[in-house]
Write an enzyme that holds these catalytic residues in place. Sequence first.
Site, PDB file in Angstrom:
ATOM      1  N   ASP A   1     -13.160 -30.899  38.198  1.00  0.00           N
ATOM      2  CA  ASP A   1     -14.565 -30.511  38.245  1.00  0.00           C
ATOM      3  C   ASP A   1     -14.802 -29.412  37.189  1.00  0.00           C
ATOM      4  O   ASP A   1     -14.155 -28.359  37.246  1.00  0.00           O
ATOM      5  CB  ASP A   1     -14.885 -29.982  39.658  1.00  0.00           C
ATOM      6  CG  ASP A   1     -16.337 -29.551  39.801  1.00  0.00           C
ATOM      7  OD1 ASP A   1     -17.057 -29.501  38.792  1.00  0.00           O
ATOM      8  OD2 ASP A   1     -16.737 -29.261  40.947  1.00  0.00           O
TER       9      ASP A   1
ATOM     10  N   GLU B   1       1.201  -9.860  20.199  1.00  0.00           N
ATOM     11  CA  GLU B   1       2.348 -10.454  20.894  1.00  0.00           C
ATOM     12  C   GLU B   1       2.728 -11.763  20.215  1.00  0.00           C
ATOM     13  O   GLU B   1       3.698 -12.394  20.563  1.00  0.00           O
ATOM     14  CB  GLU B   1       2.083 -10.609  22.395  1.00  0.00           C
ATOM     15  CG  GLU B   1       1.363 -11.843  22.879  1.00  0.00           C
ATOM     16  CD  GLU B   1       2.233 -13.089  22.987  1.00  0.00           C
ATOM     17  OE1 GLU B   1       1.866 -14.066  22.306  1.00  0.00           O
ATOM     18  OE2 GLU B   1       3.219 -13.111  23.723  1.00  0.00           O
TER      19      GLU B   1
ATOM     20  N   CYS C   1      -0.425  -7.986  26.097  1.00  0.00           N
ATOM     21  CA  CYS C   1      -1.837  -7.758  25.761  1.00  0.00           C
ATOM     22  C   CYS C   1      -2.202  -6.280  25.715  1.00  0.00           C
ATOM     23  O   CYS C   1      -3.337  -5.924  25.400  1.00  0.00           O
ATOM     24  CB  CYS C   1      -2.729  -8.454  26.784  1.00  0.00           C
ATOM     25  SG  CYS C   1      -2.273 -10.150  27.084  1.00  0.00           S
TER      26      CYS C   1
ATOM     27  N   THR D   1      -6.820 -21.315  29.733  1.00  0.00           N
ATOM     28  CA  THR D   1      -6.995 -19.877  29.452  1.00  0.00           C
ATOM     29  C   THR D   1      -6.401 -19.521  28.084  1.00  0.00           C
ATOM     30  O   THR D   1      -6.043 -18.380  27.834  1.00  0.00           O
ATOM     31  CB  THR D   1      -6.386 -18.995  30.560  1.00  0.00           C
ATOM     32  OG1 THR D   1      -4.976 -19.223  30.624  1.00  0.00           O
ATOM     33  CG2 THR D   1      -6.993 -19.288  31.911  1.00  0.00           C
TER      34      THR D   1
ATOM     35  N   SER E   1       0.745 -13.256  38.212  1.00  0.00           N
ATOM     36  CA  SER E   1       0.252 -12.395  37.122  1.00  0.00           C
ATOM     37  C   SER E   1      -1.082 -11.754  37.493  1.00  0.00           C
ATOM     38  O   SER E   1      -1.353 -10.606  37.129  1.00  0.00           O
ATOM     39  CB  SER E   1       0.141 -13.174  35.802  1.00  0.00           C
ATOM     40  OG  SER E   1      -0.923 -14.104  35.840  1.00  0.00           O
TER      41      SER E   1
ATOM     42  N   HIS F   1      -9.433  -5.985  30.418  1.00  0.00           N
ATOM     43  CA  HIS F   1      -8.689  -7.030  29.709  1.00  0.00           C
ATOM     44  C   HIS F   1      -9.103  -8.367  30.331  1.00  0.00           C
ATOM     45  O   HIS F   1      -9.111  -8.501  31.558  1.00  0.00           O
ATOM     46  CB  HIS F   1      -7.182  -6.816  29.861  1.00  0.00           C
ATOM     47  CG  HIS F   1      -6.397  -8.032  29.476  1.00  0.00           C
ATOM     48  ND1 HIS F   1      -6.524  -8.614  28.230  1.00  0.00           N
ATOM     49  CD2 HIS F   1      -5.514  -8.808  30.170  1.00  0.00           C
ATOM     50  CE1 HIS F   1      -5.746  -9.688  28.171  1.00  0.00           C
ATOM     51  NE2 HIS F   1      -5.132  -9.825  29.333  1.00  0.00           N
TER      52      HIS F   1
ATOM     53  N   LYS G   1     -12.998 -10.018  39.261  1.00  0.00           N
ATOM     54  CA  LYS G   1     -12.059  -9.707  40.357  1.00  0.00           C
ATOM     55  C   LYS G   1     -11.599  -8.258  40.255  1.00  0.00           C
ATOM     56  O   LYS G   1     -11.492  -7.540  41.237  1.00  0.00           O
ATOM     57  CB  LYS G   1     -10.822 -10.603  40.268  1.00  0.00           C
ATOM     58  CG  LYS G   1     -11.019 -12.033  40.760  1.00  0.00           C
ATOM     59  CD  LYS G   1      -9.748 -12.811  40.452  1.00  0.00           C
ATOM     60  CE  LYS G   1      -9.893 -14.288  40.695  1.00  0.00           C
ATOM     61  NZ  LYS G   1      -9.446 -14.745  41.983  1.00  0.00           N
TER      62      LYS G   1
ATOM     63  N   ASN H   1      -8.751 -16.353  25.913  1.00  0.00           N
ATOM     64  CA  ASN H   1      -7.864 -15.188  25.884  1.00  0.00           C
ATOM     65  C   ASN H   1      -7.459 -14.894  24.435  1.00  0.00           C
ATOM     66  O   ASN H   1      -7.096 -15.807  23.686  1.00  0.00           O
ATOM     67  CB  ASN H   1      -6.622 -15.444  26.739  1.00  0.00           C
ATOM     68  CG  ASN H   1      -5.908 -14.146  27.111  1.00  0.00           C
ATOM     69  OD1 ASN H   1      -6.249 -13.073  26.607  1.00  0.00           O
ATOM     70  ND2 ASN H   1      -4.931 -14.252  27.995  1.00  0.00           N
TER      71      ASN H   1
ATOM     72  N   SER I   1       1.055  -7.935  30.413  1.00  0.00           N
ATOM     73  CA  SER I   1       2.059  -8.439  31.353  1.00  0.00           C
ATOM     74  C   SER I   1       3.423  -7.873  31.032  1.00  0.00           C
ATOM     75  O   SER I   1       3.728  -7.518  29.899  1.00  0.00           O
ATOM     76  CB  SER I   1       2.117  -9.967  31.277  1.00  0.00           C
ATOM     77  OG  SER I   1       0.942 -10.511  31.803  1.00  0.00           O
TER      78      SER I   1
HETATM   79  N1  CAA Z   1     -16.150 -24.806  41.446  1.00  0.00           N
HETATM   80  C1  CAA Z   1     -16.064 -23.454  41.406  1.00  0.00           C
HETATM   81  N2  CAA Z   1     -14.873 -22.773  41.519  1.00  0.00           N
HETATM   82  C2  CAA Z   1     -13.743 -23.495  41.630  1.00  0.00           C
HETATM   83  C3  CAA Z   1     -13.758 -24.909  41.689  1.00  0.00           C
HETATM   84  C4  CAA Z   1     -15.034 -25.566  41.578  1.00  0.00           C
HETATM   85  N3  CAA Z   1     -15.137 -26.899  41.602  1.00  0.00           N
HETATM   86  N4  CAA Z   1     -12.498 -25.329  41.829  1.00  0.00           N
HETATM   87  C5  CAA Z   1     -11.690 -24.228  41.874  1.00  0.00           C
HETATM   88  N5  CAA Z   1     -12.456 -23.126  41.766  1.00  0.00           N
HETATM   89  C6  CAA Z   1     -12.007 -21.733  41.729  1.00  0.00           C
HETATM   90  C7  CAA Z   1     -10.899 -21.430  42.724  1.00  0.00           C
HETATM   91  O1  CAA Z   1     -11.428 -21.220  44.045  1.00  0.00           O
HETATM   92  C8  CAA Z   1     -10.303 -20.183  42.116  1.00  0.00           C
HETATM   93  O2  CAA Z   1     -11.105 -19.079  42.415  1.00  0.00           O
HETATM   94  P1  CAA Z   1     -10.432 -17.727  43.017  1.00  0.00           P
HETATM   95  O3  CAA Z   1      -9.420 -17.284  42.005  1.00  0.00           O
HETATM   96  O4  CAA Z   1     -11.578 -16.786  43.121  1.00  0.00           O
HETATM   97  O5  CAA Z   1      -9.811 -18.111  44.304  1.00  0.00           O
HETATM   98  C9  CAA Z   1     -10.439 -20.421  40.608  1.00  0.00           C
HETATM   99  O6  CAA Z   1     -11.403 -21.490  40.464  1.00  0.00           O
HETATM  100  C10 CAA Z   1      -9.161 -20.838  39.930  1.00  0.00           C
HETATM  101  O7  CAA Z   1      -8.642 -21.923  40.623  1.00  0.00           O
HETATM  102  P2  CAA Z   1      -7.092 -22.047  40.956  1.00  0.00           P
HETATM  103  O8  CAA Z   1      -6.640 -20.811  41.655  1.00  0.00           O
HETATM  104  O9  CAA Z   1      -6.844 -23.357  41.599  1.00  0.00           O
HETATM  105  O10 CAA Z   1      -6.567 -22.043  39.444  1.00  0.00           O
HETATM  106  P3  CAA Z   1      -5.237 -22.567  38.820  1.00  0.00           P
HETATM  107  O11 CAA Z   1      -4.191 -22.886  39.819  1.00  0.00           O
HETATM  108  O12 CAA Z   1      -5.637 -23.644  37.894  1.00  0.00           O
HETATM  109  O13 CAA Z   1      -4.696 -21.286  37.989  1.00  0.00           O
HETATM  110  C11 CAA Z   1      -4.619 -19.370  36.589  1.00  0.00           C
HETATM  111  C12 CAA Z   1      -5.532 -20.297  37.417  1.00  0.00           C
HETATM  112  C13 CAA Z   1      -3.519 -18.782  37.462  1.00  0.00           C
HETATM  113  C14 CAA Z   1      -5.462 -18.253  36.028  1.00  0.00           C
HETATM  114  C15 CAA Z   1      -3.995 -20.208  35.428  1.00  0.00           C
HETATM  115  O14 CAA Z   1      -5.009 -20.672  34.584  1.00  0.00           O
HETATM  116  C16 CAA Z   1      -2.991 -19.435  34.607  1.00  0.00           C
HETATM  117  O15 CAA Z   1      -1.810 -19.416  34.950  1.00  0.00           O
HETATM  118  N6  CAA Z   1      -3.431 -18.772  33.483  1.00  0.00           N
HETATM  119  C17 CAA Z   1      -2.547 -18.008  32.619  1.00  0.00           C
HETATM  120  C18 CAA Z   1      -2.135 -16.671  33.225  1.00  0.00           C
HETATM  121  C19 CAA Z   1      -3.253 -15.679  33.288  1.00  0.00           C
HETATM  122  O16 CAA Z   1      -4.277 -15.780  32.626  1.00  0.00           O
HETATM  123  N7  CAA Z   1      -3.049 -14.644  34.089  1.00  0.00           N
HETATM  124  C20 CAA Z   1      -4.013 -13.571  34.205  1.00  0.00           C
HETATM  125  C21 CAA Z   1      -3.368 -12.258  34.592  1.00  0.00           C
HETATM  126  S1  CAA Z   1      -2.057 -11.822  33.471  1.00  0.00           S
HETATM  127  C22 CAA Z   1      -2.848 -11.142  32.119  1.00  0.00           C
HETATM  128  O17 CAA Z   1      -3.967 -10.766  32.197  1.00  0.00           O
HETATM  129  C23 CAA Z   1      -2.109 -11.050  30.838  1.00  0.00           C
HETATM  130  C24 CAA Z   1      -2.524 -12.208  30.001  1.00  0.00           C
HETATM  131  O18 CAA Z   1      -3.448 -12.088  29.234  1.00  0.00           O
HETATM  132  C25 CAA Z   1      -1.825 -13.453  30.147  1.00  0.00           C
END
Ligand code: CAA
Length: 391
Positions: A29, A79, A111, A152, A201, A233, A242, A276, A309
């Site tokens: 979606d 990085e 980062c 991302t 993370s 960030h 968040k 990102n 990270s």
């Molecule tokens: N409509 C609206 N919202 C929806 C939806 C829909 N149809 N379907 C899902 N969502 C929402 C979920 O409810 C969730 O919201 P919450 O977080 O508020 O609960 C959100 O969309 C994301 O969904 P998932 O949790 O299922 O996402 P995912 O399993 O695909 O993983 C992620 C998301 C962990 C960020 C992944 O993209 C990832 O690993 N990214 C890379 C790591 C990252 O960015 N980490 C951030 C912190 S680390 C950092 O900041 C350093 C850096 O730069 C890397």
Amino acid sequence: MSVGIDDISFYSSSLCVPLTELAMRYGVDPDKYRIGLGQEEMAILAVDEDVVTMGASAAWPMLNDENRGNIGTLLFATETGIDQSKSAGVYVHRLLTLDSNCRVVELKQACYSATAAVQMACALVMRQPERSVLVIASDIARYGLGTLGEVTQGCGAVAMLIKSDPRLVEVCPESGCYSEDVMDFWRPNYMDTALVDGKYSTIVYLKALRQSWKHYQQAGGIAFPGFSRFCYHLPFAKMGEKAHRKLAVTCGESMSDALLTEQIGSGLIYNRKIGNSYSASLYIALLSMLENDTEDLSGWNIGLFSYGSGCVGEFFAVTVQPNYQAYSRRKAHVDQLESRQVLSYDEYAVLFGQHSPRIDGEHDFLKMTNGRFRLTGLHDHKRIYIETTVC
Ligand code: CAA
């Protein structure tokens, strides 16, 4: 003496892919990406660009005959290093025709490193107020096709001139830091995509925010109500939301949706379209706020949270200077984002494979970028950069 950011400019890429393309491809979606992660598009780098060309392109518009020779230090934060030994900043030093008496060094801590660079730059300017420091943060976020992190990804660079009596924002001296040895995101030397424990993370990010804030308060920092705006960030825009809600709870403050939008919304605009950009992301958020906020921010305090990270976090503040809008580069930045070529999923996937590292030391890159600088090739394991005729 007041020290801070006198000028700031960003450069991303001339290519992007809408996240609806990835949603369609993976049968997801599109609202998961648009609402759940808060992202619309991600910037994809042309094959003949890297952190050097992006960094040089970000800095170029800020430089002129008057300020070029005054830059005593170039700090290059990334990085996405291109060499184990030579700083990417040294290539940029030549492309920008900086003075040969300018010192150059590269900094790394995921980062976070741009914030270390900004703090070091402020200290250097305090020591030699007549000299300025050029800070460049430039990164390419790559997780791999079909991974959870794929949506991302992104790329971008930001350049900042750190000076005494800055025209845009003063960097306040108090800051709060938090460091802990954790494995939430990392990239071994032999890999060109990041390894990440995604959910973990986000948890560590929020922990680092709480701990940095606590330290910031202990250091005599401004209390929550003393800030009008906050920049975070942004690995994805929703992470900023968040984080802001978490900080409000930590401070015992209530946070309505309207107040959240007011306090952080203008800082999310560019990142939603770029994705990102690791070390550059916080400062692109600050730039986005200075250029897009509907209020006059003069005299207001903005709280900044930097996270890298691994991990290191830092909370600090900047105070917006009177008349800052007079130095805005908004038109150039908006034009840059609006004139990007939009790729289909298949075009993006082909391009993704072409960015893998060359190990034979010989390669000519197709001319693809419309940026000012390009990487023409690798010859005898040496990277060849040129300034193109296109501006
Ligand atoms: N409509 C609206 N919202 C929806 C939806 C829909 N149809 N379907 C899902 N969502 C929402 C979920 O409810 C969730 O919201 P919450 O977080 O508020 O609960 C959100 O969309 C994301 O969904 P998932 O949790 O299922 O996402 P995912 O399993 O695909 O993983 C992620 C998301 C962990 C960020 C992944 O993209 C990832 O690993 N990214 C890379 C790591 C990252 O960015 N980490 C951030 C912190 S680390 C950092 O900041 C350093 C850096 O730069 C890397």
